[in-house]
Design a protein around this motif. Sequence first.
Motif, PDB file in Angstrom:
ATOM      1  N   VAL A  43       0.837  -1.201   0.000  1.00  0.00           N
ATOM      2  CA  VAL A  43       0.000   0.000   0.000  1.00  0.00           C
ATOM      3  C   VAL A  43       0.871   1.250   0.000  1.00  0.00           C
ATOM      4  O   VAL A  43       0.604   2.221  -0.727  1.00  0.00           O
ATOM      5  CB  VAL A  43      -0.956  -0.010   1.206  1.00  0.00           C
ATOM      6  CG1 VAL A  43      -1.747   1.296   1.284  1.00  0.00           C
ATOM      7  CG2 VAL A  43      -1.916  -1.199   1.111  1.00  0.00           C
ATOM      8  N   ARG A  47       1.111   4.065  -2.980  1.00  0.00           N
ATOM      9  CA  ARG A  47       0.873   5.478  -2.652  1.00  0.00           C
ATOM     10  C   ARG A  47       2.048   6.334  -3.116  1.00  0.00           C
ATOM     11  O   ARG A  47       1.863   7.423  -3.678  1.00  0.00           O
ATOM     12  CB  ARG A  47       0.682   5.646  -1.144  1.00  0.00           C
ATOM     13  CG  ARG A  47       0.432   7.102  -0.738  1.00  0.00           C
ATOM     14  CD  ARG A  47       0.485   7.300   0.768  1.00  0.00           C
ATOM     15  NE  ARG A  47      -0.636   6.668   1.435  1.00  0.00           N
ATOM     16  CZ  ARG A  47      -0.538   5.636   2.270  1.00  0.00           C
ATOM     17  NH1 ARG A  47       0.664   5.105   2.514  1.00  0.00           N
ATOM     18  NH2 ARG A  47      -1.594   5.140   2.855  1.00  0.00           N
ATOM     19  N   CYS A  83      -6.006  -0.315  -1.502  1.00  0.00           N
ATOM     20  CA  CYS A  83      -5.630   0.578  -2.592  1.00  0.00           C
ATOM     21  C   CYS A  83      -6.861   1.167  -3.290  1.00  0.00           C
ATOM     22  O   CYS A  83      -6.824   2.308  -3.764  1.00  0.00           O
ATOM     23  CB  CYS A  83      -4.735  -0.143  -3.596  1.00  0.00           C
ATOM     24  SG  CYS A  83      -3.051  -0.422  -2.997  1.00  0.00           S
TER      25      CYS A  83
END
Length: 231
Positions: A43, A47, A83
């Motif tokens: 994750v 990002r 996500c």
Amino acid sequence: MSATVRVVIVDDHRMVRSGVRAELAVDPGIEVVGEAADVAGAVAAVRAAHPDVVLLDVHLPDSEGGVPAASAGSGGAAVLQECADLLAGEAPVRFLALSVSDAADDVIAVIRRGARGYVTKSIGGAELAAAVRRVAEGDAVFSPRLAGFVLDAFGAAAGEVAAVDDELDRLSAREREVMRLIARGYAYKEVARELFISVKTVETHVSAVLRKLQLSSRHELTRWAAARRLL
């Protein structure tokens, strides 16, 4: 999406990540922009890099050093869910599952969460690069025998759509069979082997399907089939 396909590799085995990175490095149009070994790291990497494609292992630990859960799609499904929330409203990041598992439950679990495809780790380097490129373009990609799991899982809904689809009704029964296999990513030779017909006959059917549906390529055909939940 840029001309270069930007990829994040998510797998809890360092050697696997290194091997995949080396295979993709052969293709000058693919750039690996990040790696992760667990759900939290995946994750964070997505990002930070906002890649075009994430190559995602199905079974991942929640954090570094943890033990991957054994239930279907565990870890990989969590990454997809987190996500989806993280990237809501932003440019799409597409996920391609890359796993040693070919179990139906694993395939279906990550597809239901939004993965655009699923290939096994027996795939060759050139095939993997091609799969990454196709997923980046929005196509759905599956190892041939795995596509059947998805069709079975979503077959009822596909049948409902097909029953009222005037465009689909233009195709003969054999053209529908060929269309579904081509849309799932089968090569012409694989379609011929699956349906016990010649490659030339496959080519003839594909030409007829594209003409009747007023499409110009197999990539457009995949998008057409995906929109009708026929994959």
